[in-house]
Design an enzyme around this catalytic site. Sequence first.
Site, short mmCIF file in Angstrom:
data_model
loop_
_atom_site.label_atom_id
_atom_site.label_comp_id
_atom_site.label_asym_id
_atom_site.label_seq_id
_atom_site.Cartn_x
_atom_site.Cartn_y
_atom_site.Cartn_z
N TYR A 162 0.83 -1.20 0.00
CA TYR A 162 0.00 0.00 0.00
C TYR A 162 0.87 1.26 0.00
O TYR A 162 2.02 1.23 0.45
CB TYR A 162 -0.91 0.01 1.23
CG TYR A 162 -1.99 -1.05 1.20
CD1 TYR A 162 -3.28 -0.75 0.80
CD2 TYR A 162 -1.71 -2.36 1.58
CE1 TYR A 162 -4.28 -1.73 0.77
CE2 TYR A 162 -2.69 -3.34 1.57
CZ TYR A 162 -3.97 -3.01 1.16
OH TYR A 162 -4.94 -3.98 1.13
N TYR A 197 -0.84 -10.57 -0.80
CA TYR A 197 0.38 -10.29 -0.04
C TYR A 197 0.40 -11.07 1.27
O TYR A 197 -0.63 -11.57 1.74
CB TYR A 197 0.52 -8.79 0.23
CG TYR A 197 -0.68 -8.17 0.92
CD1 TYR A 197 -0.80 -8.17 2.31
CD2 TYR A 197 -1.68 -7.56 0.17
CE1 TYR A 197 -1.89 -7.59 2.92
CE2 TYR A 197 -2.78 -6.97 0.78
CZ TYR A 197 -2.87 -6.99 2.16
OH TYR A 197 -3.96 -6.42 2.77
N ARG A 218 -2.93 -12.93 2.30
CA ARG A 218 -4.22 -12.40 1.90
C ARG A 218 -4.36 -12.53 0.38
O ARG A 218 -3.41 -12.24 -0.36
CB ARG A 218 -4.36 -10.93 2.28
CG ARG A 218 -4.23 -10.65 3.77
CD ARG A 218 -5.17 -9.52 4.16
NE ARG A 218 -6.55 -9.96 4.07
CZ ARG A 218 -7.61 -9.13 4.00
NH1 ARG A 218 -7.40 -7.83 3.97
NH2 ARG A 218 -8.84 -9.60 3.93
N HIS A 221 -7.23 -8.24 -3.57
CA HIS A 221 -8.53 -7.63 -3.28
C HIS A 221 -8.47 -6.12 -3.45
O HIS A 221 -7.41 -5.51 -3.46
CB HIS A 221 -8.98 -7.97 -1.86
CG HIS A 221 -8.01 -7.50 -0.80
ND1 HIS A 221 -6.95 -8.27 -0.38
CD2 HIS A 221 -7.91 -6.34 -0.11
CE1 HIS A 221 -6.26 -7.61 0.53
NE2 HIS A 221 -6.81 -6.43 0.71
N HIS A 223 -10.40 -2.65 -1.64
CA HIS A 223 -11.19 -2.17 -0.51
C HIS A 223 -12.19 -1.12 -0.98
O HIS A 223 -11.88 -0.30 -1.86
CB HIS A 223 -10.29 -1.50 0.54
CG HIS A 223 -9.36 -2.42 1.25
ND1 HIS A 223 -9.68 -3.04 2.43
CD2 HIS A 223 -8.10 -2.80 0.95
CE1 HIS A 223 -8.65 -3.76 2.84
NE2 HIS A 223 -7.67 -3.64 1.95
#
Length: 292
Positions: A162, A197, A218, A221, A223
Amino acid sequence: MPLPTGHPYGEHNSSQLVAERLLGAGDGRLSRVLVSVVEHLHQIVKEARPSQADWRRVIGFLTDVGHASDEKRQEWILLSDLLGVSALVEDINTRRPAGATPNTIRGPFYRADVPRLPLGAIVSLDGVGEPLCVSGHVRDLDGNPIPGAVVETWQANSEGLYENQQPDLQPEFNLRGAFTTGADGHFYYRTVKPAGYRVPDDGPVGQLLRHVGYPLRRPAHLHFMIRAEGFETLTTHVYERGDPDLHRDALFGVKPELIGDFRPQSGADGVPAWSLDFDFVMARAKPARPVA
């Protein structure tokens, strides 16, 4: 000095004696919650029967978790997330009627100060990754469009990182933005395909769970947080169908209703490109719940 009257403390009545003190201490609801914690904790100790050295190691682990937490990293939240407690609290507090898109936890990488962007804008500010066109509609439970809904989105990049994990390597607000749905409830924007990740495992929580072989990845995806007047705020994910980690998400967020199809498209200059079309269904706010 004579000993106090009453039953002496022992394995057979340990939680009961602590509970009696807590229930006479004042705050009724808090006392009852603490009693439940004590009862479960004592039961764990009675079942596991740790040695004094074992218990010192437990205390040491909890101490390390505290030391690893600061304003940039919350190891306690990571522990709650990875043990499924955060997801359980979310489910208890955001029950929705059938047909509504389910909530998931917001996660640690959300930013509330993202810029408002026009529909169709590109949120990938560095252009690194395979292009992904995202579109969808926001509707109510009767299928009616919700115009003027604010759709916030944020995601990891093609390396699973991120923007606020790499403030010196990614542009500020990279892969983030907020859009407003049109009269037909439609939204659309351009980004890049996110990667799955591994959650941070360099701290005490990750080290412990990695030691026992616990899954720490994870799936890929996006958000979303969606707000609309008169509706319950929706915070959720959309996961890539077919991701190999879909069935073992480290944060227990995957639900059948949240799996989307990332479809291959013809990209420029032979670069792979993708599209995702996904609709969200919002539930109307109840008087006891906050209105967006």
